[in-house]
Every structure is written in structure tokens, then in C-alpha cells.
Design a protein around this motif. Structure first.
Motif, short mmCIF file in Angstrom:
data_model
loop_
_atom_site.label_atom_id
_atom_site.label_comp_id
_atom_site.label_asym_id
_atom_site.label_seq_id
_atom_site.Cartn_x
_atom_site.Cartn_y
_atom_site.Cartn_z
N LEU A 133 2.01 -1.24 0.28
CA LEU A 133 1.41 -2.10 -0.73
C LEU A 133 2.31 -2.09 -1.96
O LEU A 133 2.98 -1.09 -2.25
CB LEU A 133 0.02 -1.59 -1.12
CG LEU A 133 -0.98 -1.37 0.01
CD1 LEU A 133 -2.29 -0.83 -0.56
CD2 LEU A 133 -1.23 -2.66 0.79
N VAL A 134 2.29 -3.20 -2.72
CA VAL A 134 3.17 -3.32 -3.87
C VAL A 134 2.35 -3.58 -5.14
O VAL A 134 1.64 -4.59 -5.24
CB VAL A 134 4.18 -4.47 -3.68
CG1 VAL A 134 5.08 -4.59 -4.91
CG2 VAL A 134 5.02 -4.23 -2.43
N ALA B 236 0.02 -6.81 -6.19
CA ALA B 236 0.63 -8.12 -6.11
C ALA B 236 0.80 -8.64 -4.69
O ALA B 236 0.65 -9.84 -4.44
CB ALA B 236 2.00 -8.10 -6.80
N THR B 237 1.13 -7.76 -3.75
CA THR B 237 1.43 -8.22 -2.40
C THR B 237 1.51 -7.03 -1.45
O THR B 237 1.21 -5.90 -1.82
CB THR B 237 2.75 -9.03 -2.38
OG1 THR B 237 2.89 -9.70 -1.12
CG2 THR B 237 3.96 -8.15 -2.64
N TRP B 238 1.92 -7.30 -0.23
CA TRP B 238 2.05 -6.25 0.78
C TRP B 238 3.27 -6.54 1.63
O TRP B 238 3.82 -7.65 1.65
CB TRP B 238 0.79 -6.15 1.62
CG TRP B 238 0.35 -7.40 2.34
CD1 TRP B 238 -0.11 -8.56 1.78
CD2 TRP B 238 0.31 -7.61 3.75
NE1 TRP B 238 -0.44 -9.47 2.75
CE2 TRP B 238 -0.20 -8.92 3.96
CE3 TRP B 238 0.63 -6.81 4.85
CZ2 TRP B 238 -0.37 -9.46 5.25
CZ3 TRP B 238 0.46 -7.35 6.13
CH2 TRP B 238 -0.03 -8.65 6.31
N GLY C 161 1.63 -13.84 -2.73
CA GLY C 161 1.33 -12.46 -2.39
C GLY C 161 0.41 -12.29 -1.20
O GLY C 161 0.21 -11.18 -0.73
N SER C 162 -0.15 -13.38 -0.69
CA SER C 162 -1.07 -13.31 0.44
C SER C 162 -0.34 -13.06 1.75
O SER C 162 -0.84 -12.35 2.63
CB SER C 162 -1.91 -14.58 0.54
OG SER C 162 -2.70 -14.75 -0.61
N ALA C 163 0.81 -13.67 1.92
CA ALA C 163 1.63 -13.45 3.11
C ALA C 163 2.56 -12.27 2.85
O ALA C 163 2.98 -12.03 1.71
CB ALA C 163 2.44 -14.69 3.45
N PRO D 299 -8.25 -2.93 -6.96
CA PRO D 299 -8.42 -4.36 -7.20
C PRO D 299 -7.12 -5.05 -7.52
O PRO D 299 -6.08 -4.40 -7.73
CB PRO D 299 -9.38 -4.39 -8.39
CG PRO D 299 -9.03 -3.17 -9.16
CD PRO D 299 -8.65 -2.14 -8.13
N PHE D 300 -7.22 -6.35 -7.62
CA PHE D 300 -6.06 -7.19 -7.94
C PHE D 300 -5.42 -6.74 -9.26
O PHE D 300 -4.22 -6.52 -9.34
CB PHE D 300 -6.53 -8.64 -8.03
CG PHE D 300 -5.59 -9.59 -8.71
CD1 PHE D 300 -4.42 -9.96 -8.12
CD2 PHE D 300 -5.92 -10.11 -9.95
CE1 PHE D 300 -3.55 -10.84 -8.75
CE2 PHE D 300 -5.06 -10.99 -10.58
CZ PHE D 300 -3.88 -11.36 -9.99
#
Length: 215
Positions: A8-9, A86-88, A133-135, A211-212
Motif C-alpha cells: 500500500l502507498v 493514495a494507491t496500491w 489510485g484505484s488501479a 482511511p483515504f
């Protein structure tokens, strides 16, 4: 050729702010990471399993500015934006083949280093986050064992990642194309909503949700 969650980032204006964001929510401290010379960034880390971790990343004020946009959208952040999930990143053993299926989203495969570690990772030319950040960003490590195995085990494990997007079917198509397998769950958002993530993490103090962001 399956892909799975690698890390995770958390992006932050600086490492101390990012680490405080994580520690406040999970109740554990992060370990020093290192510098990424090509990107002008540095990080700190938290193990989330034998082959999974959390990364807090920020611009390294002591590094020379790179001659290209930094990764993970760091150059697109407002100066005092809060730390956020932010993203993964998804791991593969054949990044060139896998990335060909979604090159327009994840970008080119580029070599990267941090200390003695080396890997290949996808980065859009403008440094943006794939589908906000979803993909996932794609990664292939250049050595074994996985670097998470060298981190201290502080009793934290990733249980699930919830991804909220206005077009979850588009994200699902990418995950299918890269043959992804793992506890990632997609959820729809109303039109014009900003995509976001929630990570559910087992900690010594029970299950916590990252959380976000937090203002």
C-alpha cells in the motif's frame, strides 16, 4: 502468471507527517526505508505480512529534482495536502507481459533502486496514479526473498482493501487482464465522486481501518 497485492502507498508532504498519520490510526511505528535516487523521494515502511507492506513516501528535500515527473502523483499534490492512502501496488513475475495488457493505464516499465534493492515498476509518463489510485501500479522484484521479510514483524497484517470508483467495472477489467488474485473489493461511487481506498489491517490493538485521508 498471477498478480497479488505487494504493498500500500501512503503519500505525504513529508515522512514525519505520513508516519504520524499511520501511527495514529494503527498504533505502531514505521521503520526507516531509504531513498529512491531516480525519483527524488524517500520512504518509511511497515510490514503487513511476509510478502506485503505499507509504504509512506514523500519528496526527499535533500535530493536533486528528477528530470521527469515523480511517481505516485507527488508532483501533482498541493504543498500542504494531508497524508493519504493514495494507491496500491500489485506484484508479478512477468511485468512486461502483464503490463502490455493495460499499458495505457499503468505506463512504461522502468528500473528502480533503493539501497541494495532493485526492481522494475510501471510509471505513467506524467507520474499520475493509475485510475486515480484505484488501479494498481505493477512491480517485479529483482531478488528473493521479498523485502517485507526483512522488516520487523509488529503484528500487523492486511486483511482487505476496499476500492471505491465511479466505474468499478473498468477497474475489474484491469484486474482480470492482469490475472489478479487477492482480497480487493470494488464498490461503485456516484458520478463525479473522487475515487478512494480503505485498507482493513489487523493490528495488536484489533482490526483498524486506514482511511483515504485525514485533514
Amino acid at each position: 502468471m498471477k498478480t497479488t497485492i505487494d504493498h500500500l502507498v501512503i503519500v505525504a508532504p513529508d515522512l514525519n507527517t505520513g508516519c504520524a498519520f499511520v501511527t495514529d490510526l494503527l498504533g505502531v511505528d514505521l521503520q526507516p526505508g531509504g531513498a529512491h535516487p531516480r525519483m527524488g523521494t524517500h520512504n518509511r515502511l511497515l510490514r503487513l505480512g511476509p510478502q506485503c507492506y505499507l509504504e509512506v513516501i514523500a519528496v526527499d528535500p535533500s535530493a536533486k529534482r528528477p528530470d521527469r515527473p515523480r511517481w505516485f502523483g507527488l508532483d501533482q499534490r498541493a504543498l500542504h495536502s494531508p497524508a493519504r492512502l493514495a494507491t496500491w501496488v500489485a506484484r508479478t513475475d512477468d511485468i512486461h507481459t502483464i503490463s502490455d495488457s493495460c499499458h495505457d493505464i499503468v505506463g512504461d516499465v522502468e528500473p528502480m533502486t533503493r539501497g541494495t534493492l532493485s526492481w522494475q515498476i510501471t510509471i505513467p509518463a506524467d507520474g499520475s496514479l493509475p485510475l486515480a489510485g484505484s488501479a494498481p501500479t505493477l512491480i517485479q522484484w529483482g531478488q528473493a526473498p521479498h523485502p517485507a521479510s526483512a522488516l520487523l514483524d509488529k503484528g500487523c497484517y492486511l486483511l482487505a482493501l476496499d476500492v471505491f470508483h465511479t466505474d468499478p467495472e473498468r477497474v475489474k477489467a484491469i484486474l482480470t487482464a492482469i490475472n489478479f488474485s487477492g482480497p480487493v473489493y470494488l464498490h461503485p461511487l456516484k458520478d463525479a465522486s473522487t475515487p478512494y481506498l480503505f485498507a482493513h489491517i489487523q493490528t495488536p490493538n484489533g482490526v483498524k481501518t486506514l482511511p483515504f485521508s485525514r485533514t
